[in-house]
Each structure stands twice: as structure tokens, then as C-alpha cells.
Design a protein around this motif. Structure first.
Motif, PDB file in Angstrom:
ATOM      1  N   THR A  21       0.850  -1.352   0.085  1.00  0.00           N
ATOM      2  CA  THR A  21       0.099  -0.164  -0.004  1.00  0.00           C
ATOM      3  C   THR A  21       0.955   1.097   0.110  1.00  0.00           C
ATOM      4  O   THR A  21       0.546   2.236  -0.603  1.00  0.00           O
ATOM      5  CB  THR A  21      -0.890   0.021   1.237  1.00  0.00           C
ATOM      6  N   LEU A  22       1.722   1.267   0.727  1.00  0.00           N
ATOM      7  CA  LEU A  22       2.766   2.478   0.905  1.00  0.00           C
ATOM      8  C   LEU A  22       3.276   2.450  -0.268  1.00  0.00           C
ATOM      9  O   LEU A  22       3.749   3.613  -0.811  1.00  0.00           O
ATOM     10  CB  LEU A  22       3.687   2.183   2.184  1.00  0.00           C
ATOM     11  N   GLU A  23       3.801   1.422  -1.152  1.00  0.00           N
ATOM     12  CA  GLU A  23       4.696   1.626  -2.328  1.00  0.00           C
ATOM     13  C   GLU A  23       3.521   2.044  -3.190  1.00  0.00           C
ATOM     14  O   GLU A  23       3.875   3.056  -3.991  1.00  0.00           O
ATOM     15  CB  GLU A  23       4.966   0.280  -2.779  1.00  0.00           C
ATOM     16  N   ALA A  24       2.316   1.798  -3.346  1.00  0.00           N
ATOM     17  CA  ALA A  24       1.411   2.182  -4.303  1.00  0.00           C
ATOM     18  C   ALA A  24       1.191   3.811  -4.177  1.00  0.00           C
ATOM     19  O   ALA A  24       1.171   4.502  -4.937  1.00  0.00           O
ATOM     20  CB  ALA A  24      -0.025   1.591  -4.348  1.00  0.00           C
ATOM     21  N   LEU A  25       0.851   4.285  -2.755  1.00  0.00           N
ATOM     22  CA  LEU A  25       0.786   5.662  -2.474  1.00  0.00           C
ATOM     23  C   LEU A  25       1.918   6.444  -2.922  1.00  0.00           C
ATOM     24  O   LEU A  25       1.714   7.625  -3.363  1.00  0.00           O
ATOM     25  CB  LEU A  25       0.406   5.775  -1.073  1.00  0.00           C
ATOM     26  N   SER A  26       3.104   5.867  -2.707  1.00  0.00           N
ATOM     27  CA  SER A  26       4.454   6.623  -3.010  1.00  0.00           C
ATOM     28  C   SER A  26       4.462   6.811  -4.424  1.00  0.00           C
ATOM     29  O   SER A  26       4.673   7.989  -5.105  1.00  0.00           O
ATOM     30  CB  SER A  26       5.542   5.957  -2.408  1.00  0.00           C
ATOM     31  N   GLY A  27       4.128   5.752  -5.474  1.00  0.00           N
ATOM     32  CA  GLY A  27       4.115   5.893  -6.790  1.00  0.00           C
ATOM     33  C   GLY A  27       3.145   6.809  -7.206  1.00  0.00           C
ATOM     34  O   GLY A  27       3.302   7.716  -8.172  1.00  0.00           O
ATOM     35  N   GLU A  28       1.893   6.812  -6.533  1.00  0.00           N
ATOM     36  CA  GLU A  28       0.784   7.849  -6.996  1.00  0.00           C
ATOM     37  C   GLU A  28       1.260   9.137  -6.797  1.00  0.00           C
ATOM     38  O   GLU A  28       1.003  10.124  -7.577  1.00  0.00           O
ATOM     39  CB  GLU A  28      -0.574   7.454  -6.208  1.00  0.00           C
ATOM     40  N   ARG A  29       2.020   9.392  -5.540  1.00  0.00           N
ATOM     41  CA  ARG A  29       2.223  10.815  -4.928  1.00  0.00           C
ATOM     42  C   ARG A  29       3.399  11.216  -6.089  1.00  0.00           C
ATOM     43  O   ARG A  29       3.434  12.195  -6.527  1.00  0.00           O
ATOM     44  CB  ARG A  29       2.741  10.676  -3.911  1.00  0.00           C
ATOM     45  N   LEU A  30       4.443  10.487  -6.593  1.00  0.00           N
ATOM     46  CA  LEU A  30       5.246  10.825  -7.542  1.00  0.00           C
ATOM     47  C   LEU A  30       4.820  11.043  -8.841  1.00  0.00           C
ATOM     48  O   LEU A  30       5.062  12.148  -9.385  1.00  0.00           O
ATOM     49  CB  LEU A  30       6.429   9.721  -7.510  1.00  0.00           C
ATOM     50  N   PHE A  31       3.754  10.209  -9.215  1.00  0.00           N
ATOM     51  CA  PHE A  31       3.086  10.538 -10.492  1.00  0.00           C
ATOM     52  C   PHE A  31       2.413  11.900 -10.255  1.00  0.00           C
ATOM     53  O   PHE A  31       2.724  12.832 -11.460  1.00  0.00           O
ATOM     54  CB  PHE A  31       2.296   9.376 -10.799  1.00  0.00           C
ATOM     55  N   ILE A  32       1.536  12.372  -9.616  1.00  0.00           N
ATOM     56  CA  ILE A  32       1.002  13.462  -9.182  1.00  0.00           C
ATOM     57  C   ILE A  32       2.066  14.726  -9.459  1.00  0.00           C
ATOM     58  O   ILE A  32       1.673  15.524 -10.070  1.00  0.00           O
ATOM     59  CB  ILE A  32       0.127  13.495  -8.010  1.00  0.00           C
ATOM     60  N   GLN A  33       3.152  14.594  -8.609  1.00  0.00           N
ATOM     61  CA  GLN A  33       4.028  15.516  -8.523  1.00  0.00           C
ATOM     62  C   GLN A  33       4.808  16.052  -9.829  1.00  0.00           C
ATOM     63  O   GLN A  33       5.342  16.923 -10.228  1.00  0.00           O
ATOM     64  CB  GLN A  33       5.097  15.034  -7.377  1.00  0.00           C
ATOM     65  N   HIS A  34       5.252  14.716 -10.525  1.00  0.00           N
ATOM     66  CA  HIS A  34       6.117  14.992 -11.603  1.00  0.00           C
ATOM     67  C   HIS A  34       5.552  14.756 -13.069  1.00  0.00           C
ATOM     68  O   HIS A  34       6.025  15.247 -13.966  1.00  0.00           O
ATOM     69  CB  HIS A  34       7.310  13.997 -11.407  1.00  0.00           C
ATOM     70  N   CYS A  35       4.347  13.781 -13.038  1.00  0.00           N
ATOM     71  CA  CYS A  35       4.008  13.435 -14.273  1.00  0.00           C
ATOM     72  C   CYS A  35       2.507  14.094 -14.862  1.00  0.00           C
ATOM     73  O   CYS A  35       2.169  13.878 -16.046  1.00  0.00           O
ATOM     74  CB  CYS A  35       3.979  12.088 -14.474  1.00  0.00           C
ATOM     75  N   SER A  36       1.779  14.105 -13.670  1.00  0.00           N
ATOM     76  CA  SER A  36       0.424  14.447 -13.957  1.00  0.00           C
ATOM     77  C   SER A  36      -0.024  15.936 -14.778  1.00  0.00           C
ATOM     78  O   SER A  36      -0.912  15.772 -15.588  1.00  0.00           O
ATOM     79  CB  SER A  36      -0.541  14.499 -12.766  1.00  0.00           C
TER      80      SER A  36
END
Length: 131
Positions: free
Chosen positions: A43-58
Motif C-alpha cells: 500500500t505504501l509503495e502504491a501511495l508513493s508511486g501515485e504521489r510521485l506521478f502527481i508531483q512529476h507526471c500528471s
């Protein structure tokens, strides 16, 4: 005589109920701790991946699309068409970039590219349906 006998039985019954209630609560709390620890890393890995996506990719890849180049989406078919058919390939693009997209090796910490790539791959597998 009779009331005191029933009072004693009630006290014994209450103690038994409390004792079993606390055992059940303790068991449930331990079970919850085990389940949380087992699921938390994923769960933490998925949340970290989502956070990184929002921050850098979205900014460009909203919901897996692409506001700059329509054909360069993060949808499953588009990824496969470009040979990005696994998280490791996506992680390389996140670090090095491709085409007009710059890489993010200067801003991603060790392993962050893999976290965001795993999250992107999972979203692509689910057709970018949030929820």
C-alpha cells in the motif's frame, strides 16, 4: 440465601464474559496488526508511486493521457506499441526521458522511478479507472 447464590453466579458470569471479551479484542487487535503489516508495504509503495506521478507526471499525463502529444499516452495499448510493456521499461523512461520528454533523474531519488513505473503500469492494466 437464594439472592446471594444468584449474585455470585452473576459475578462469575460477568467475569467470564469480560475475560472472553478482552481475549477476543486482543485477538482482533493482533490480527489487525498482522494484516496491516502484511499489506502496508504494498500500500505504501502504491501511495508513493501515485504521489510521485502527481508531483512529476500528471501535468502532462492527466489520467494516463497526454496533453502535449495525444499518441504518447500511458494507456496500455500505447505503452505496448512503443515497447514499454513492463514497469522496468517505464522506469527507464522516467529516468532518462524519451523524445521531447526529459528524464527525471535529477529529481527522482533512488528507486522512485521504479515506484512511479509500478504505479503507472498498474493504472494502465486497469485502464486508468480511479477508485
Amino acid at each position: 440465601l437464594i439472592p446471594s447464590y444468584f449474585d455470585a453466579q452473576m459475578v462469575t458470569l460477568r467475569k467470564l464474559i469480560y475475560k472472553n471479551f478482552f481475549r477476543a479484542c486482543t485477538f482482533l487487535m493482533l490480527l489487525e496488526i498482522v494484516l496491516i503489516n502484511r499489506m502496508s508495504a504494498k500500500t505504501l509503495e502504491a501511495l508513493s508511486g501515485e504521489r510521485l506521478f502527481i508531483q512529476h507526471c500528471s501535468g502532462c499525463h492527466i489520467n494516463g493521457g497526454n496533453v502535449i502529444r495525444r499518441g504518447r499516452t500511458l494507456k496500455l495499448e500505447a505503452l505496448k506499441r512503443r515497447g514499454l510493456d513492463n514497469p522496468e521499461a517505464i522506469a527507464r523512461v522516467a529516468l532518462e526521458g524519451v523524445g521531447i520528454m526529459d528524464g527525471y533523474k535529477d529529481v527522482l531519488k533512488d528507486g522512485d522511478n521504479q515506484l512511479v513505473a509500478n504505479w503507472i503500469w498498474e493504472q494502465a492494466q486497469n485502464a486508468w479507472i480511479q477508485g
